[in-house]
Design an enzyme around this catalytic site. Structure first.
Site, PDB file in Angstrom:
ATOM      1  N   ASP A 239       8.795  33.665  -7.238  1.00 55.97           N
ATOM      2  CA  ASP A 239       8.034  34.133  -5.915  1.00 55.97           C
ATOM      3  C   ASP A 239       7.778  35.546  -6.087  1.00 55.97           C
ATOM      4  OD1 ASP A 239       8.099  31.752  -4.551  1.00 55.97           O
ATOM      5  OD2 ASP A 239       9.761  32.271  -3.567  1.00 55.97           O
TER       6      ASP A 239
ATOM      7  N   ASP B 214       3.190  28.086  -2.733  1.00 53.71           N
ATOM      8  CA  ASP B 214       3.359  27.980  -1.355  1.00 53.71           C
ATOM      9  C   ASP B 214       2.489  27.960  -0.298  1.00 53.71           C
ATOM     10  OD1 ASP B 214       6.181  28.027  -2.260  1.00 53.71           O
ATOM     11  OD2 ASP B 214       6.336  30.298  -1.923  1.00 53.71           O
TER      12      ASP B 214
END
Length: 171
Positions: free
Chosen positions: A120, A139
């Site tokens: 991330d 995401d």
């Protein structure tokens, strides 16, 4: 059977996966974000290296090898379910949404399989307040796909055939 819409859907899934992989490779490699930790972009967005051991929004964090395997299997089964759904779906709107979900899921599954965690890097914030945890393109694709599916489900209901009563009219 692969129709034109399904082929386009699978192309969108592949493009989503490839773009996610490319960005993550750039962030982890040439950009050097793991060593830098964080890069200031604007007053409300930074690049910040995070190793996500969980699933969406860091939920169900798995630090053991058994937990990581369970997450990998669970997300793999969900991805397989979306793939099968795409094989049965005909409408381009739903196929596009499912393709975003599948492409994003495959990007995160790839990370989890190859690294044991998901990369991330996107840090959206307003001062100290973060409306989301640190996230990635996969995401965003998954979230956007789910939102499209929900919106299409809520706002594009089929109308009953003329002459037929709707369930509310039978009372």
């Amino acid at each position: 059977m692969l129709t034109r819409n399904r082929t386009a859907g699978f192309a969108i899934a592949l493009a989503t996966f490839a773009l996610d992989r490319g960005i993550k490779a750039w962030v982890a490699g040439p950009l050097g974000l793991p060593d830098l930790g964080s890069i200031y972009i604007t007053s409300f967005f930074n690049l910040r290296w995070t190793q996500n051991l969980g699933v969406s929004l860091g939920l169900f964090s798995a630090s053991s090898s058994e937990g990581r395997l369970a997450l990998l299997l669970m997300t793999g089964l969900i991805g397989l379910g979306v793939f099968v759904w795409m094989l049965r779906e005909k409408a381009m709107g739903e196929l596009t949404a499912l393709a975003l979900v599948l492409g994003g899921a495959l990007g995160n599954i790839y990370d989890r399989f190859m690294r044991g965690y998901v990369i991330d890097y996107a840090d959206l914030h307003f001062g100290e307040w973060r409306p989301f945890l640190i996230f990635n393109l996969a995401d965003v694709a998954i979230s956007l796909g789910v939102l499209i599916l929900l919106a299409r489900s809520l706002f594009s209901r089929e109308k009953p055939a003329s002459g037929m009563q709707s369930p509310s009219e039978t009372v």
